[in-house]
Design a protein around this motif. Structure first.
Motif, PDB file in Angstrom:
ATOM      1  N   GLN A 188       0.824  -1.208   0.000  1.00 22.70           N
ATOM      2  CA  GLN A 188       0.000   0.000   0.000  1.00 22.70           C
ATOM      3  C   GLN A 188       0.858   1.258   0.000  1.00 22.70           C
ATOM      4  O   GLN A 188       0.561   2.234  -0.697  1.00 22.70           O
ATOM      5  N   ALA A 189       1.938   1.246   0.780  1.00 24.02           N
ATOM      6  CA  ALA A 189       2.821   2.416   0.866  1.00 24.02           C
ATOM      7  C   ALA A 189       3.877   2.435  -0.235  1.00 24.02           C
ATOM      8  O   ALA A 189       4.712   3.349  -0.270  1.00 24.02           O
ATOM      9  N   GLU A 190       3.859   1.427  -1.113  1.00 17.51           N
ATOM     10  CA  GLU A 190       4.819   1.324  -2.221  1.00 17.51           C
ATOM     11  C   GLU A 190       6.252   1.497  -1.716  1.00 17.51           C
ATOM     12  O   GLU A 190       7.024   2.302  -2.233  1.00 17.51           O
ATOM     13  N   ILE A 191       6.574   0.727  -0.705  1.00 15.79           N
ATOM     14  CA  ILE A 191       7.898   0.798  -0.092  1.00 15.79           C
ATOM     15  C   ILE A 191       8.921   0.056  -0.942  1.00 15.79           C
ATOM     16  O   ILE A 191       8.756  -1.131  -1.227  1.00 15.79           O
ATOM     17  N   LEU A 231      -6.933  -5.801   8.595  1.00 20.08           N
ATOM     18  CA  LEU A 231      -5.633  -5.278   8.206  1.00 20.08           C
ATOM     19  C   LEU A 231      -5.399  -3.912   8.848  1.00 20.08           C
ATOM     20  O   LEU A 231      -6.341  -3.150   9.071  1.00 20.08           O
ATOM     21  N   PRO A 232      -4.141  -3.577   9.137  1.00 18.89           N
ATOM     22  CA  PRO A 232      -3.854  -2.282   9.768  1.00 18.89           C
ATOM     23  C   PRO A 232      -4.107  -1.122   8.814  1.00 18.89           C
ATOM     24  O   PRO A 232      -4.058  -1.265   7.590  1.00 18.89           O
ATOM     25  N   LYS A 233      -4.378   0.041   9.417  1.00 22.24           N
ATOM     26  CA  LYS A 233      -4.621   1.266   8.656  1.00 22.24           C
ATOM     27  C   LYS A 233      -3.470   2.230   8.914  1.00 22.24           C
ATOM     28  O   LYS A 233      -3.003   2.361  10.046  1.00 22.24           O
ATOM     29  N   GLY A 234      -3.041   2.912   7.862  1.00 16.23           N
ATOM     30  CA  GLY A 234      -1.896   3.819   7.974  1.00 16.23           C
ATOM     31  C   GLY A 234      -2.317   5.226   8.360  1.00 16.23           C
ATOM     32  O   GLY A 234      -2.765   6.006   7.508  1.00 16.23           O
ATOM     33  N   ALA A 235      -2.160   5.570   9.628  1.00 12.03           N
ATOM     34  CA  ALA A 235      -2.498   6.915  10.092  1.00 12.03           C
ATOM     35  C   ALA A 235      -1.436   7.897   9.618  1.00 12.03           C
ATOM     36  O   ALA A 235      -0.244   7.706   9.871  1.00 12.03           O
ATOM     37  N   MET A 236      -1.869   8.945   8.924  1.00 17.41           N
ATOM     38  CA  MET A 236      -0.944   9.946   8.387  1.00 17.41           C
ATOM     39  C   MET A 236      -0.669  11.010   9.454  1.00 17.41           C
ATOM     40  O   MET A 236      -1.521  11.847   9.750  1.00 17.41           O
ATOM     41  N   TYR A 285      -6.433   8.238   6.875  1.00 17.33           N
ATOM     42  CA  TYR A 285      -5.750   6.970   6.643  1.00 17.33           C
ATOM     43  C   TYR A 285      -5.196   6.929   5.224  1.00 17.33           C
ATOM     44  O   TYR A 285      -5.886   7.281   4.263  1.00 17.33           O
ATOM     45  N   TYR A 286      -3.960   6.498   5.100  1.00 13.93           N
ATOM     46  CA  TYR A 286      -3.245   6.514   3.830  1.00 13.93           C
ATOM     47  C   TYR A 286      -3.969   5.665   2.785  1.00 13.93           C
ATOM     48  O   TYR A 286      -4.225   4.473   2.984  1.00 13.93           O
TER      49      TYR A 286
END
Length: 705
Positions: A198-201, A286-291, A526-527
């Motif tokens: 999701q974060a395209e790491i 699934l976890p959520k990405g807090a910005m 959320y990202y």
């Protein structure tokens, strides 16, 4: 002259009495009445010479908030003036976390910042602020040399325990406008894969070979990942595996050397840029990405400092934080941001919780962040020792607690009373002996435990409330407030309102409802998840927490329920399992409990972990049984007694009959982060517990038919 002479004689007499009371053989020779007279006399002498002063309070403790919006019924801290947030650094020079670190370097005169132990037998080693900045510049330049762009859209993964390289990497990201994305073990492989994708790491920094292995196990599902940086030396097996998947594997020192050879001009982040994508572990899904942003983090830090300083807690370069709570989470991150802004030191634990007390003893921290689970264990251990001691020891302890309670009521907090020197010295020494602030958060702490510890440790213990989405906290209790059972007023960087929750009969007009937060400490969303963002943030910018709060008469907030994690039983009654669990753990026999119910069932059942420090002695005394924990948990008489005690505790705790469990299963192993049953912030992972104990749950319901 006469007054000074009198004080001198009183002081000498008091100190002589202290030495006598310290000698337990001397105490044994005294009767209870003599002990009382001696203790009271000595206390009087010592009080005359020490003259304790109350904490300076920033507001009237009976009136801590103002209603700032009559329609919304929102409230702000009385510390705020004219309805304005306090959220910016005093002279405007610090606007980002990179600025904060440089400020820490200046105010500490390039003092020590990160400490670590290379091995259990070696002393702590330290690195200075400026050395971190130099190394961070090299790491950032190394990442750019490997193809990463110095932009706020570049996400860098870090999969590591708290350590020096974590802090250096963090500063490297801030120096070059990149975004840090923490990964951690308890997320599980599926969640880690989700985050990387999701974060395209493209790049992940790992501390150990085992974590590289975990990433390589799922490498076919993460096509964006190209580079892995390893802090420790890679094994030959890891090198082969990485090469076979065309992963560019290099060590942290190699990356640093590369950056030194190819330096880059810093491109620091801007205030509204993201600093961290903090993925919430959650209890389901699934976890959520807090910005989280630089501005939001600093707003929270500045507000927290505004609350603490009037109470005499002013963090400076003389202070040391023990870093053991996971840096992947906002609570620890906020504390460390506060420390570096103030030029303080951060000492990392060795990575092994079993050695944590050794680390604390050597480091002697002044700042001790904690969570209820750990503080509950401290309380249990102390009380077990007192209850097993002599009647004289118990009497002396109770007198000490009573004396400290009287001081707390007068807003006096200290560790130099006679009781500190005689009764509480060992408790304070177990925390290093120099702690001046303990913080607790992530879950509710029992008022009984909080009050007890405030008496014992001789320093402020403040309780905060918040979540990742509010940059860790939104309320905090005031230093010097002796009250318990609340989480304090809003931080001066935000306002809070309570929203109606009709299906649970909570209404704002009654000062009860869902806690909603508004202010610069609220996250951006959320990202890449607009649907979840819309659930959390309404159109007016209010963050809906899912927690049910109540405004108390003094303007502080009390968390009384949970909107989420509720369910209906077959008869239509709503159940909030976390509320029930918080009641049951008051039983001395219960260390942990998981409450379960189903909409097709009419009652509740529970999985109970008995307290391993209490149960064996209790069973031997009460049932004349000497067995292992596993055997005790299988003993029907033990189960019967524990269930009866829980029912009794439930009644005194105000539980309705439909909220009482009708059957329990005893499990001998504590729920933990390591066994996947707690989140890294020690919250119950309800879904995992339900899956793990599904057969036992089914059996309990079968037996109840």
């Amino acid at each position: 002259m006469l007054e000074n002479s009198l004080i001198q004689r009183v002081s000498v007499a008091g100190m002589m009495m202290i030495e006598k009371i310290r000698n337990m053989e001397y105490l044994k020779l005294l009767g209870a009445g003599a002990v009382t007279v001696a203790a009271v006399t000595t206390t009087t002498f010592y009080y005359l010479t020490s003259r304790p002063q109350p904490v300076l309070l920033p507001v009237d403790l009976e009136d801590q908030t103002d209603e700032v919006d009559k329609i919304e019924r929102s409230r702000m801290s009385k510390i705020c003036k004219n309805g304005k947030y306090i959220c910016e650094f005093e002279d405007g020079e610090v606007q980002t976390l990179h600025d904060a670190f440089k400020h820490g370097a200046r105010v500490s005169s390039n003092g020590k910042v990160y400490g670590w132990k290379a091995s259990p037998t070696e002393p702590y080693q330290w690195i200075s602020y400026n050395d971190v900045l130099v190394r961070a510049a090299n790491i950032g330049a190394g990442l750019i040399a490997k193809g990463l762009q110095p932009e706020n859209t570049t996400n860098v993964g870090i999969y590591s325990q708290n350590r020096v390289e974590y802090g250096i990497t963090e500063q490297a990201c801030f120096m070059y406008s990149m975004v840090l994305v923490p990964l951690y073990d308890t997320l599980g492989p599926e969640a880690c894969t989700h985050i990387i994708n999701q974060a395209e790491i493209k790049t992940v920094i790992c501390d150990k070979n085992v974590k590289v292995n975990a990433i390589l196990d799922k490498i076919n599902e993460t096509p964006n990942l190209k580079i892995v940086i390893l802090v420790e030396e890679p094994t030959s097996e890891i090198k082969k595996r990485a090469a076979s998947h065309s992963i560019d594997l290099l060590t942290y020192s190699e990356l640093e050397a590369l950056g030194e050879q190819k330096p880059q001009e810093p491109k620091p982040a801007k205030p509204d840029d993201l600093c961290v994508l903090c993925y919430t572990s959650g209890t389901t899904g699934l976890p959520k990405g807090a910005m989280l942003t630089h501005r939001g983090t600093l707003a929270t830090v500045v507000a927290a400092a505004t609350v603490l300083k009037p109470g005499g807690v002013d963090i400076s370069p003389e202070d040391t934080l023990i870093s053991y709570l996971p840096l992947a989470h906002s609570y620890e991150r906020l504390l460390e941001s506060y420390c570096v802004l103030s030029g303080a030191r951060i000492g990392f634990f060795q990575g092994d919780v079993k050695l944590l007390m050794d680390d604390i003893k050597e480091l002697q921290p002044t700042l001790f962040p904690s969570v209820p689970r750990l503080l509950n264990r401290v309380y249990d251990k102390v009380m077990n020792q007192i209850n097993e001691g002599s009647s004289i020891k118990r009497k002396l302890f109770n007198m000490a607690i009573a004396s400290k309670e009287n001081e707390l009521k007068r807003n006096i907090i200290r560790k130099d009373s006679i009781w500190d020197k005689v009764v509480f010295k060992k408790i304070q020494a177990s925390l290093g002996g120099k702690v001046k602030l303990i913080t607790t958060g992530s879950a509710p702490l029992s008022p009984k435990v909080l009050h007890f510890l405030r008496c014992c440790v001789g320093c402020p213990i403040i309780e905060g409330y918040g979540q990742t989405e509010s940059h860790a906290i939104c309320t905090v209790t005031l230093v010097g407030d002796p009250d318990t059972g609340n989480v304090g007023p809003p931080l001066p960087c935000c306002e809070i309102k309570l929203a109606d929750v009709e299906d649970m009969n909570y209404y704002a007009k009654d000062n009860k409802g869902e806690v909603c937060i508004k202010g610069p400490n609220v996250f951006l969303g959320y990202y890449r998840d607009p649907a979840k963002t819309e659930e959390a943030l309404d159109k007016d910018g209010w963050l809906h927490t899912g927690d049910i709060g109540q405004w108390l008469e003094n303007g502080t907030l009390k968390i009384i329920d949970r909107k989420k994690n509720i369910f209906k039983l077959a008869q239509g009654e709503y159940i909030a399992p976390e509320k029930i669990e918080n009641v049951y753990v008051r039983s001395q026999l219960v260390a942990q409990v998981f409450i379960h119910g189903e909409s097709l069932k009419s009652c509740l059942v529970g999985v109970v972990v008995p307290d391993p420090e209490v149960l064996p002695n209790w069973a031997k005394t009460k049932l004349n049984v000497s067995q292992s924990m596993e055997e005790l948990c299988s003993n029907p008489d033990v189960k019967k007694e524990i269930l009866a005690d829980m029912t009794k505790i439930g009644k005194t705790g105000g539980l309705h009959s439909f909220e009482q469990v009708k059957d329990i299963f005893l499990y001998p192993e504590l729920f933990s982060v390591e066994n996947g049953l707690l989140t890294p912030t020690f919250k119950t992972k309800r879904h995992e517990l339900k899956v793990k104990f599904q057969s036992q749950i089914a059996e309990m319901y079968t037996n109840l038919v």
